[in-house]
Design an enzyme around this catalytic site. Structure first.
Site, PDB file in Angstrom:
ATOM      1  N   SER A 154      18.089 -26.585  12.834  1.00 54.95           N
ATOM      2  CA  SER A 154      16.680 -26.398  13.171  1.00 54.95           C
ATOM      3  C   SER A 154      15.778 -26.746  12.002  1.00 54.95           C
ATOM      4  O   SER A 154      14.582 -26.935  12.181  1.00 54.95           O
ATOM      5  CB  SER A 154      16.414 -24.931  13.513  1.00 54.95           C
ATOM      6  OG  SER A 154      17.212 -24.508  14.562  1.00 54.95           O
ATOM      7  N   HIS A 185      18.355 -32.583  17.078  1.00 51.93           N
ATOM      8  CA  HIS A 185      17.856 -31.210  17.223  1.00 51.93           C
ATOM      9  C   HIS A 185      17.406 -30.978  18.670  1.00 51.93           C
ATOM     10  O   HIS A 185      16.280 -31.300  19.051  1.00 51.93           O
ATOM     11  CB  HIS A 185      16.693 -30.999  16.218  1.00 51.93           C
ATOM     12  CG  HIS A 185      16.071 -29.647  16.299  1.00 51.93           C
ATOM     13  ND1 HIS A 185      14.746 -29.412  15.998  1.00 51.93           N
ATOM     14  CD2 HIS A 185      16.581 -28.446  16.637  1.00 51.93           C
ATOM     15  CE1 HIS A 185      14.474 -28.135  16.146  1.00 51.93           C
ATOM     16  NE2 HIS A 185      15.569 -27.525  16.541  1.00 51.93           N
ATOM     17  N   GLU A 197      14.798 -33.778  18.971  1.00 54.49           N
ATOM     18  CA  GLU A 197      14.199 -34.366  17.770  1.00 54.49           C
ATOM     19  C   GLU A 197      15.323 -35.040  16.976  1.00 54.49           C
ATOM     20  O   GLU A 197      16.348 -34.406  16.713  1.00 54.49           O
ATOM     21  CB  GLU A 197      13.620 -33.187  16.972  1.00 54.49           C
ATOM     22  CG  GLU A 197      12.575 -33.524  15.996  1.00 54.49           C
ATOM     23  CD  GLU A 197      11.983 -32.252  15.353  1.00 54.49           C
ATOM     24  OE1 GLU A 197      12.522 -31.142  15.538  1.00 54.49           O
ATOM     25  OE2 GLU A 197      10.986 -32.413  14.648  1.00 54.49           O
ATOM     26  N   ASN A 235       9.878 -27.226  14.389  1.00 53.96           N
ATOM     27  CA  ASN A 235       9.815 -25.889  13.780  1.00 53.96           C
ATOM     28  C   ASN A 235       8.781 -25.766  12.679  1.00 53.96           C
ATOM     29  O   ASN A 235       8.374 -24.663  12.323  1.00 53.96           O
ATOM     30  CB  ASN A 235      11.202 -25.473  13.299  1.00 53.96           C
ATOM     31  CG  ASN A 235      12.044 -25.074  14.487  1.00 53.96           C
ATOM     32  OD1 ASN A 235      11.560 -24.384  15.373  1.00 53.96           O
ATOM     33  ND2 ASN A 235      13.273 -25.539  14.535  1.00 53.96           N
TER      34      ASN A 235
HETATM   35  N1  LIG Z   1      18.680 -20.773  19.258  1.00 57.89           N
HETATM   36  C1  LIG Z   1      17.762 -21.721  19.366  1.00 57.89           C
HETATM   37  O1  LIG Z   1      16.749 -21.590  20.051  1.00 57.89           O
HETATM   38  C2  LIG Z   1      17.988 -23.019  18.645  1.00 57.89           C
HETATM   39  C3  LIG Z   1      17.201 -24.140  18.998  1.00 57.89           C
HETATM   40  C4  LIG Z   1      17.444 -25.348  18.344  1.00 57.89           C
HETATM   41  C5  LIG Z   1      18.412 -25.438  17.357  1.00 57.89           C
HETATM   42  N2  LIG Z   1      19.144 -24.310  17.034  1.00 57.89           N
HETATM   43  C6  LIG Z   1      20.168 -24.450  15.999  1.00 57.89           C
HETATM   44  O2  LIG Z   1      21.429 -24.601  16.640  1.00 57.89           O
HETATM   45  C7  LIG Z   1      22.454 -24.026  15.810  1.00 57.89           C
HETATM   46  C8  LIG Z   1      23.232 -22.998  16.601  1.00 57.89           C
HETATM   47  O3  LIG Z   1      22.344 -22.003  17.063  1.00 57.89           O
HETATM   48  P1  LIG Z   1      22.737 -21.019  18.266  1.00 57.89           P
HETATM   49  O4  LIG Z   1      21.481 -20.325  18.638  1.00 57.89           O
HETATM   50  O5  LIG Z   1      23.517 -21.756  19.300  1.00 57.89           O
HETATM   51  O6  LIG Z   1      23.710 -19.997  17.493  1.00 57.89           O
HETATM   52  P2  LIG Z   1      24.762 -18.967  18.132  1.00 57.89           P
HETATM   53  O7  LIG Z   1      24.871 -17.860  17.164  1.00 57.89           O
HETATM   54  O8  LIG Z   1      24.418 -18.676  19.552  1.00 57.89           O
HETATM   55  O9  LIG Z   1      26.152 -19.827  18.158  1.00 57.89           O
HETATM   56  C9  LIG Z   1      26.850 -20.248  17.016  1.00 57.89           C
HETATM   57  C10 LIG Z   1      28.311 -20.449  17.383  1.00 57.89           C
HETATM   58  O10 LIG Z   1      28.989 -21.019  16.273  1.00 57.89           O
HETATM   59  C11 LIG Z   1      30.271 -20.420  16.182  1.00 57.89           C
HETATM   60  N3  LIG Z   1      30.791 -20.586  14.815  1.00 57.89           N
HETATM   61  C12 LIG Z   1      30.463 -19.907  13.697  1.00 57.89           C
HETATM   62  N4  LIG Z   1      31.173 -20.374  12.650  1.00 57.89           N
HETATM   63  C13 LIG Z   1      31.960 -21.370  13.124  1.00 57.89           C
HETATM   64  C14 LIG Z   1      32.934 -22.229  12.515  1.00 57.89           C
HETATM   65  N5  LIG Z   1      33.209 -22.167  11.218  1.00 57.89           N
HETATM   66  N6  LIG Z   1      33.559 -23.123  13.301  1.00 57.89           N
HETATM   67  C15 LIG Z   1      33.291 -23.213  14.624  1.00 57.89           C
HETATM   68  N7  LIG Z   1      32.384 -22.420  15.245  1.00 57.89           N
HETATM   69  C16 LIG Z   1      31.721 -21.514  14.507  1.00 57.89           C
HETATM   70  C17 LIG Z   1      30.032 -18.970  16.576  1.00 57.89           C
HETATM   71  O11 LIG Z   1      31.230 -18.331  16.990  1.00 57.89           O
HETATM   72  C18 LIG Z   1      29.039 -19.136  17.724  1.00 57.89           C
HETATM   73  O12 LIG Z   1      29.701 -19.268  18.964  1.00 57.89           O
HETATM   74  C19 LIG Z   1      21.741 -23.468  14.570  1.00 57.89           C
HETATM   75  O13 LIG Z   1      21.742 -24.436  13.555  1.00 57.89           O
HETATM   76  C20 LIG Z   1      20.328 -23.251  15.085  1.00 57.89           C
HETATM   77  O14 LIG Z   1      19.370 -23.274  14.040  1.00 57.89           O
HETATM   78  C21 LIG Z   1      18.967 -23.121  17.662  1.00 57.89           C
END
Ligand SMILES: NC(=O)c1ccc[n+]([C@@H]2O[C@H](COP(=O)([O-])OP(=O)(O)OC[C@H]3O[C@@H](n4cnc5c(N)ncnc54)[C@H](O)[C@@H]3O)[C@@H](O)[C@H]2O)c1
Length: 327
Positions: A154, A185, A197, A235
């Site tokens: 993000s 993104h 993005e 963001n």
């Molecule tokens: N939540 C949002 O609205 C949003 C929007 C755009 C981008 N993002 C970005 O997307 C990414 C993920 O966010 P999210 O909200 O899906 O997080 P989340 O916490 O829902 O999911 C993360 C997943 O990664 C897994 N994980 C952790 N360490 C790991 C490893 N070493 N190997 C494999 N899997 C692993 C976890 O078990 C979990 O299932 C982040 O970088 C976040 O900034 C989030």
């Protein structure tokens, strides 16, 4: 301002350098050829990773290897996918056979080595710099030498993440893996939001950018290109808005419901800023504000005190059942 005039000039120079690289990569893009992605990998089966995997399978119709280091997260993610597909079938958005095919193209695994045959991988693990760097160092070793290495970060610099593909004592001008690193993104929830993005780092090749743009388009998305600057576009604009809403809450300008109601009913958005923060995840919001504050150095990006407290309490929003609201 927390930042000194010198630090501010340095930050401005940094941003301008990114913008120059961005313009030149756009010029070369016209000549670049997109490669075909026949098999995708996704790392992280949380709310974003699972959404990306599902949409890639359904819209781009490619097999997707979904890796998570937690079997529990994989099970939870696939249960969400099943529920979503069943809902689409019941609303006649897809046929049962389309839904079955979509589901059959998803292969869950806890082994990173299963990414050895993908043409592109999209990483969606938590927004932690060290974790993303570790994953990218692994991907550079495991994925085939042509594979695109994308991150769903993000806010973290893709130039910094791409550098992690080069083992410590190696030549930084050897771009064999770093030129294939890029940010894709996606917006949340991925099955609904059209926007994505795309951000190139200093090392990213025009061919990588062309492939990422083509693949995201095949997923039914509308890509926008932004420069590698903290928070990128989405963001940089959204998070200070959410943070300001939290400051309004902590300083008593308004209650949760009033803050959300005025923005929802006054700016024609589907949810107010606090409800949106709960939906995104307060841990993710805090991480992004820390990147903006740390890298741009301007006090206007200081994370709200209440935001940090909520994360310290473990009340990170909808995904855990409690944030600004109860779920
Ligand atoms: N939540 C949002 O609205 C949003 C929007 C755009 C981008 N993002 C970005 O997307 C990414 C993920 O966010 P999210 O909200 O899906 O997080 P989340 O916490 O829902 O999911 C993360 C997943 O990664 C897994 N994980 C952790 N360490 C790991 C490893 N070493 N190997 C494999 N899997 C692993 C976890 O078990 C979990 O299932 C982040 O970088 C976040 O900034 C989030």
């Amino acid at each position: 301002m927390l930042v000194s005039p010198i630090a501010s000039r340095v930050a401005t120079r940094y941003v301008c350098a990114q913008c120059r690289a961005f313009s030149s990569s756009r010029r070369s893009l016209a000549e670049a050829q997109a490669a075909e992605v026949k098999r995708l990998g996704v790392v992280g089966a949380g709310q974003m990773g699972l959404g990306i995997a599902l949409v890639a399978s359904r819209m781009a119709r490619v097999p997707v290897v979904v890796v998570d280091n937690s079997q529990k997260s994989l099970d939870k993610g696939l249960a969400v996918a099943d529920k979503l597909l069943a809902k689409h079938v019941s609303k006649q958005k897809v046929t049962q056979s389309d839904a079955d095919e979509t589901r059959s193209r998803l292969t869950p695994t806890t082994k990173m080595d299963d990414l050895s045959t993908v043409d592109m991988v999209i990483e969606a693990v938590p927004e932690i710099v060290a974790l993303k760097k570790t994953i990218f160092a692994q991907l550079a070793q495991i994925c085939p030498p042509h594979a695109i290495l994308a991150t769903n970060t993000s806010s973290i610099s893709i130039t910094q993440i791409a550098r992690a593909t080069q083992p410590p004592d190696t030549d930084p001008t050897d771009l064999s893996a770093a030129s294939r690193a890029i940010s894709t993104h996606f917006m949340n929830p991925v099955p609904i939001q059209k926007g994505v993005e795309i951000i190139s780092g200093l090392q990213t090749s025009p061919a990588t950018l062309a492939t990422a743009l083509a693949f995201c388009t095949s997923m039914g998305k509308i890509p926008s290109v932004s420069a590698d600057s903290p928070g990128f576009l989405a963001n940089r604009i959204l998070m200070p808005y959410i943070n300001e809403a939290i400051i309004c809450l902590e300083t008593g300008v308004g209650k949760e419901e009033d803050i959300d109601a005025i923005m929802k009913n006054g700016t024609n958005v589907p949810m107010g800023p606090l409800q949106l923060a709960d939906f995104i995840g307060l841990d993710t919001c805090l991480s992004i504000m820390e990147v903006l504050h740390g890298q741009l150095g301007d006090s206007k990006y200081r994370p709200a005190v209440r935001l940090r407290l909520m994360v310290e309490a473990g009340w990170v929003g909808k995904k855990c059942g409690r944030g600004f609201y109860r779920y």
